[in-house]
Design an enzyme around this catalytic site. Structure first.
Site, PDB file in Angstrom:
ATOM      1  CD  GLU A 135       9.223 -16.508   1.927  1.00  0.00           C
ATOM      2  OE1 GLU A 135       9.648 -16.436   3.099  1.00  0.00           O
ATOM      3  OE2 GLU A 135       8.220 -17.138   1.612  1.00  0.00           O
ATOM      4  CE  LYS A 141      17.410 -14.559   8.989  1.00  0.00           C
ATOM      5  NZ  LYS A 141      16.862 -13.942  10.158  1.00  0.00           N
ATOM      6  CG  ASP A 167      15.891  -8.060  12.516  1.00  0.00           C
ATOM      7  OD1 ASP A 167      15.895  -9.132  13.148  1.00  0.00           O
ATOM      8  OD2 ASP A 167      16.721  -7.156  12.678  1.00  0.00           O
ATOM      9  CE1 TYR A 212       9.167 -18.215   9.229  1.00  0.00           C
ATOM     10  CE2 TYR A 212       8.843 -15.857   9.004  1.00  0.00           C
ATOM     11  CZ  TYR A 212       9.301 -16.945   9.727  1.00  0.00           C
ATOM     12  OH  TYR A 212       9.877 -16.755  10.935  1.00  0.00           O
ATOM     13  CE  LYS A 264      21.180 -13.436   9.526  1.00  0.00           C
ATOM     14  NZ  LYS A 264      21.942 -13.148  10.699  1.00  0.00           N
ATOM     15  CB  CYS A 305      43.413 -15.411  36.768  1.00  0.00           C
ATOM     16  SG  CYS A 305      41.630 -15.287  36.986  1.00  0.00           S
ATOM     17  CB  CYS A 335      41.689 -16.490  41.325  1.00  0.00           C
ATOM     18  SG  CYS A 335      42.492 -17.387  39.992  1.00  0.00           S
ATOM     19  CB  CYS A 382      42.466 -18.580  34.972  1.00  0.00           C
ATOM     20  SG  CYS A 382      42.420 -18.907  36.734  1.00  0.00           S
ATOM     21  CB  CYS A 410      39.527 -19.401  39.348  1.00  0.00           C
ATOM     22  SG  CYS A 410      39.081 -17.899  38.450  1.00  0.00           S
TER      23      CYS A 410
HETATM   24  S1  IVH Z   1      11.826 -19.869   7.063  1.00  0.00           S
HETATM   25  C1  IVH Z   1      13.228 -23.966   9.579  1.00  0.00           C
HETATM   26  N1  IVH Z   1      11.441 -17.483   6.111  1.00  0.00           N
HETATM   27  O1  IVH Z   1      14.729 -16.085  10.586  1.00  0.00           O
HETATM   28  C2  IVH Z   1      13.107 -22.486   9.665  1.00  0.00           C
HETATM   29  N2  IVH Z   1      12.365 -17.650   8.298  1.00  0.00           N
HETATM   30  O2  IVH Z   1      17.445 -16.759  11.352  1.00  0.00           O
HETATM   31  C3  IVH Z   1      12.250 -21.941   8.566  1.00  0.00           C
HETATM   32  N3  IVH Z   1      12.763 -15.478   9.382  1.00  0.00           N
HETATM   33  O3  IVH Z   1      13.845 -18.567  12.901  1.00  0.00           O
HETATM   34  C4  IVH Z   1      12.249 -20.481   8.628  1.00  0.00           C
HETATM   35  N4  IVH Z   1      12.024 -14.231   7.722  1.00  0.00           N
HETATM   36  O4  IVH Z   1      12.275 -16.501  12.625  1.00  0.00           O
HETATM   37  C5  IVH Z   1      11.889 -18.187   7.164  1.00  0.00           C
HETATM   38  N5  IVH Z   1      11.028 -15.454   5.116  1.00  0.00           N
HETATM   39  C6  IVH Z   1      11.442 -16.141   6.159  1.00  0.00           C
HETATM   40  C7  IVH Z   1      11.916 -15.528   7.341  1.00  0.00           C
HETATM   41  C8  IVH Z   1      12.375 -16.311   8.391  1.00  0.00           C
HETATM   42  C9  IVH Z   1      12.533 -14.230   8.951  1.00  0.00           C
HETATM   43  C10 IVH Z   1      13.353 -15.804  10.692  1.00  0.00           C
HETATM   44  C11 IVH Z   1      12.766 -16.990  11.403  1.00  0.00           C
HETATM   45  C12 IVH Z   1      13.934 -17.913  11.672  1.00  0.00           C
HETATM   46  C13 IVH Z   1      15.077 -16.953  11.621  1.00  0.00           C
HETATM   47  C14 IVH Z   1      16.388 -17.665  11.348  1.00  0.00           C
END
Ligand code: IVH
Length: 703
Positions: free
Chosen positions: A126, A128, A130, A238, A330, A424, A427, A442, A448
Site C-alpha cells: 500500500e 505510505k 505522510d 489501514y 522508503k 569542551c 566547560c 568532555c 560540565c
Molecule cells: S500499517 C503496526 N499502513 O506509517 C503499524 N501504516 O512509519 C501498522 N502509515 O505509524 C501500520 N501509511 O502512521 C500502515 N498504509 C499504511 C500506512 C501507515 C502510513 C504510517 C503509520 C505508521 C507509520 C510508520
C-alpha cells in the site's frame, strides 16, 4: 438508578456491574476535574484511588463492559486548556524501514525463517501516507473516542476534532461490525487543499504551514473543534486495535478482506494497493508508485508491505516497537544545496561532542532546513567539510538532515580545514577520544553544565518521566536559575506547599496558571513505572528496550541496584546473571556497572527515591501459564518452530528467555546438537526438555 456502590464485586451481576461502571466513570471524571482543573479536590487521594481500583477490578471481572469513556483509558484529566490523555490498550507501534531491495529481501527472508516457510507468504503493498496516525473507537457502531498516537502507549483525546473529518463515519454503515471496534489509520491533507489553506492563512495573517503533514497536525490539535471543522482533513483506515471479537470473525482472514470490511463500514482506504507474491512483484509495485508519486493528490513517503494472512500476522507478532509482519519501504531522500555558515559543537548528556552544521536556510522536500548533523570529527575529516563551503544536504522522512557532500569546485580560496576542538566548548575541560571510539567526549563530568542540562532534559522527556510543560527551554532556564540542579529538585520545585509559588515568583514568563499547571504535571509523575524510570536515568546504552529488559528481569529498583552493585565484580554471580539476560551484551553490562559504581549516581537515586514512588514492573498477567515467571534457555536445533518464534511464544506466556544457563534457569529446551549448555544444565540440576516435551508443557502441540 439503584446504588451498587457498596456491593462487593463478586456479588455484582452483569447489569449491575454496567451501572456501577457508569456511575464510577461519572464520579471519577468529576473528581478529576476538581483536582486537575480547579485544583480543589473534595476527597482524599486514598478515597480517589479506591474509586479507580474498584473501577479497574470491575473491568477485569467484566472485560466486555469496559466503557469507551472508561477512567482507566485516561491517565489524567485534560489540563485546563489541553487535551486529555488516552492510554492505548493495544500499543500503537511504528514500522521498521527498508531503503533498498536488499532490505526488502531480508524482510521476506526473516519472515520465512521465523515461520519456517520455504517461500514468502502473500504480501499486501500500500502507499505510505505522510500524515498522522490516529485510533478511532466505535461502540455499537457509534464513534465514541479518537486519539493521537502520542508515544504509542498514551496519546491525546481528539474526539471532537476527528468527528469533524468528513471521511470518518460518525456512525458505521453496512453490517457485521463488532460491538467494539478500534479503527486505525492516517489523518492527512491533500496537496491542493494544503496550498489553498496556506493562501487563506497568509491573507488573514494566520500561520503558514511548511508542508501538508504539519498542516494536518496543526489542524488536528486545535483546542477549538470549530477550527478543525474548517480544515480540509481526510482519513484512510489501514489497521485496527481493540476488537470485541476474534479478529478473523470481524474482519475476515486476510488484510484484503479487512480492507473490504472497512469500506463497507464507511471508511476510505489507501489506493492503489496490490497483493504481491515475490520480491520482484514488490519491487515492481514500488517502482510503479514512485513513478505515480508526483501525480498523487497527497504526499507519500514510501510504500508499506504487510503479510496478508491474519493468522500469520498473529504468529509473527512484534519485536521491540515494530511488527515483524510489516515494513515501510522508503523513497530516497530529497536533496538540496546551500552554504555551510559555521560549525558549532553540541555537548550531549554523556559528554559527547557533536558537530552541527549551521546552514543558510534552504527548502528540502517542503521543509525549511537551517541545521544539519555532521556526526563526528572523522566524518568531517573524511568529507573535508569546511566552514563557508557549498554543501549538498538531504533529509529522508523525519530523519535529521545530513550533509552528503561538498562542492569543492565552489570552495572559497581562503578556506581552511576544520579543526575539531580538544576542549569542551561549555566547560573548558579536556575532550578526549578513547581507543576505538569515534566520539570525542568532555571529561568534565559533574562540573560540565551542558551534560547536566542534557541529562535533565532526557529525564523529563516524553518517553522518560514525561513531564508536560518542562520542555528543553524550561529545563535550561530552571538550571541556570539554580532551581533544578539534579533530578530530585524537580519534585521540590513546588516548595512542598502547593499554594506557595515562591520559587517562580517574579520569574519572566511564569504566571500563576502556568506555574500551577507545571506543578500539577510534576505531581502526576510522582508515580512512575520502573522501566520508564530506568530509561529516564539516561545511562549510556540503555534505551527503552534495554530499560524494559532490566525492569522485567529485576522487578524493582531495590533489587536492580543491589544486583548491579554486586555485579561490579566480573566474577560474581550477579554479573553472570546480568550477562545472561537475552539482549544484554558486555558494553551494556559495563555501562550499567559503571553507573552504579559512581557514588554521585547512587546519591541521585537515593534522593529521587525519597521524592517519588517507583512502581515495580508488572509482567502481563498469565497466571494460568505453567511457565509464567520461569526462566527458559533454548539451545540446539528446534524443529517445529524457529528459535525466534519459540522465544517470542515463551515470552508471551510470561516466561523470561535467557541466553545462557545458570542456577536461575528453570528449563533448558534442548534440540538436536545441544552442546555445552546441556552439560552445564545437567551439572546444575536444571530440568532439560526436548522440544516436544516443551510444546506439550505449554499446551501447543506441534503443527
Ligand atoms: S500499517 C503496526 N499502513 O506509517 C503499524 N501504516 O512509519 C501498522 N502509515 O505509524 C501500520 N501509511 O502512521 C500502515 N498504509 C499504511 C500506512 C501507515 C502510513 C504510517 C503509520 C505508521 C507509520 C510508520
Amino acid at each position: 438508578m439503584q446504588d451498587f456502590s457498596q456491593v462487593p464485586i463478586e456479588d455484582l451481576d452483569a447489569d449491575q456491574a454496567a451501572e456501577e461502571l457508569a456511575r464510577l466513570a461519572g464520579v471519577i471524571a468529576h473528581h478529576d476535574a476538581l483536582y486537575y482543573q480547579n485544583d480543589a479536590p473534595e476527597i482524599s487521594d486514598g478515597d480517589y484511588d479506591a474509586l479507580r481500583r474498584r473501577n479497574e477490578a470491575i473491568e477485569q471481572a467484566f472485560p466486555d463492559l469496559v466503557r469507551a469513556d472508561s477512567p482507566s483509558h485516561r491517565v489524567g484529566a485534560a489540563p485546563a486548556g489541553g487535551f486529555a490523555k488516552v492510554a492505548h490498550r493495544v500499543p500503537m507501534l511504528s514500522l521498521g524501514n527498508a531503503f533498498d531491495g536488499d532490505d526488502v529481501a531480508e524482510f521476506l527472508a526473516r519472515i520465512g525463517r521465523f515461520l519456517g516457510l520455504e517461500t514468502a507468504p502473500a504480501v499486501l503493498a500500500e502507499p505510505k501516507i505522510d500524515g498522522l496516525s490516529c485510533a478511532i473507537h466505535y461502540h455499537g457502531g457509534e464513534l465514541v473516542q479518537a486519539a493521537t498516537r502520542g508515544d504509542g502507549a498514551v496519546g491525546e483525546d481528539i474526539t471532537a476534532n476527528v468527528r469533524t473529518i468528513a471521511d470518518v463515519p460518525n456512525r458505521l454503515t453496512g453490517e457485521g461490525w463488532p460491538e467494539h471496534l478500534e479503527v486505525r489509520g492516517e489523518v492527512y491533507m491533500r496537496r491542493a487543499d494544503f496550498q489553498a489553506l496556506n493562501e487563506r492563512q497568509e491573507a488573514s495573517g494566520g500561520k503558514v504551514f511548511a508542508n501538508p503533514r504539519n498542516a494536518a497536525a496543526g489542524s488536528l490539535r486545535q483546542l477549538d473543534p470549530s477550527i478543525t471543522a474548517q480544515r480540509p482533513l481526510h482519513f484512510f483506515g489501514y489497521a485496527w486495535g481493540e476488537i470485541s471479537v476474534p479478529q478473523q470473525d470481524a474482519l475476515g482472514s486476510t488484510l484484503m478482506d479487512a480492507r473490504q470490511c472497512l469500506v463497507s463500514w464507511g471508511f476510505s482506504i489507501n489506493e492503489p494497493a496490490r497483493l504481491c507474491h515475490s520480491l520482484d512483484e514488490l519491487m515492481a509495485y514500488y517502482d510503479h508508485i514512485q513513478s505515480e508519486r508526483p501525480d498523487l493528490p497527497f504526499d507519500i513517503d514510501g510504500v508499506v508491505y504487510k503479510v496478508d494472512s491474519i493468522e500469520l500476522i498473529e504468529r509473527l507478532g512484534f519485536v521491540s516497537r515494530a511488527p515483524r509482519w510489516a515494513i515501510a519501504h522508503k523513497f530516497p531522500a530529497e536533496q538540496a544545496e546551500t552554504i555551510l555558515e559555521a560549525i558549532t559543537i553540541q555537548v550531549g548528556r554523556t559528554g559527547s561532542l557533536t558537530p552541527v552544521a549551521n546552514l543558510q536556510p534552504v527548502t528540502v522536500g517542503g521543509v525549511v532546513v537551517s541545521r544539519a548533523t555532521l556526526h563526528n570529527e572523522d566524518e568531517i575529516a573524511r568529507k573535508d567539510i569546511r566552514e563557508g563551503d557549498h554543501v549538498v544536504i538531504q533529509r529522508a522522512g523525519d530523519v535529521i538532515p545530513q550533509v552528503v557532500s561538498v562542492r569543492t569546485d565552489l570552495r572559497p580560496e581562503n578556506s581552511v580545514p576544520y579543526a575539531f576542538p580538544d576542549r569542551c566548548p561549555e566547560c573548558g575541560s579536556h575532550a578526549v577520544r578513547e581507543d576505538g571510539e569515534v566520539v570525542r567526549r568532555c571529561t568534565g563530568g559533574l562540573i560540565c553544565p551542558a551534560q547536566a542540562v542534557e541529562r535533565l532534559k532526557h529525564f523529563v522527556s516524553r518517553n522518560a518521566m514525561d513531564i508536560d510543560g518542562l520542555g528543553d527551554k524550561q529545563v535550561k532556564f530552571f538550571f541556570e536559575e539554580g532551581l533544578i540542579k539534579k533530578p530530585g529538585d524537580i519534585f521540590r520545585l513546588a516548595g512542598g506547599d502547593k499554594d506557595s509559588l515562591t520559587p517562580l515568583r517574579n520569574r519572566p514568563g511564569w504566571g500563576k496558571l502556568s506555574a500551577e499547571n507545571l506543578f500539577a504535571a510534576i505531581e502526576a509523575r510522582r508515580q512512575v513505572p520502573l522501566d520508564r524510570f530506568i530509561y529516564a536515568l539516561g545511562i549510556r546504552h540503555i534505551g527503552r528496550e534495554n530499560a524494559r529488559l532490566l525492569a522485567k528481569n529485576y522487578g524493582s529498583l531495590e533489587a536492580m541496584t543491589a544486583a548491579l552493585s554486586r555485579a561490579a565484580d566480573p566474577e560474581s554471580e550477579a554479573y553472570s546473571d546480568l550477562m545472561a539476560i537475552d539482549g544484554i551484551g558486555p558494553a551494556v553490562a559495563d555501562s550499567l556497572v559503571a553507573f552504579f559504581a559512581e557514588a554521585h549516581n547512587r546519591e541521585v537515586l537515593a534522593d529521587l527515591s525519597a521524592q517519588i514512588q517507583i512502581e515495580p514492573f508488572e509482567a502481563p498477567a498469565q497466571e494460568d501459564s505453567p511457565v509464567a515467571g520461569k526462566t527458559v534457555v533454548f539451545t540446539g536445533k528446534l524443529e517445529a518452530l524457529s528459535r525466534d518464534e519459540a522465544k517470542a511464544q515463551a515470552e508471551s506466556l510470561g516466561a523470561k528467555v535467557a541466553g545462557s544457563v545458570s542456577k536461575k534457569t528453570d528449563f533448558l529446551v534442548a534440540g538436536p546438537g545441544a552442546g555445552s549448555k546441556a552439560t552445564k544444565a545437567a551439572d546444575l540440576g536444571v530440568t532439560v526438555l526436548d522440544e516436544a516435551a516443551w510444546l506439550e508443557m505449554i499446551g501447543k502441540t506441534p503443527t
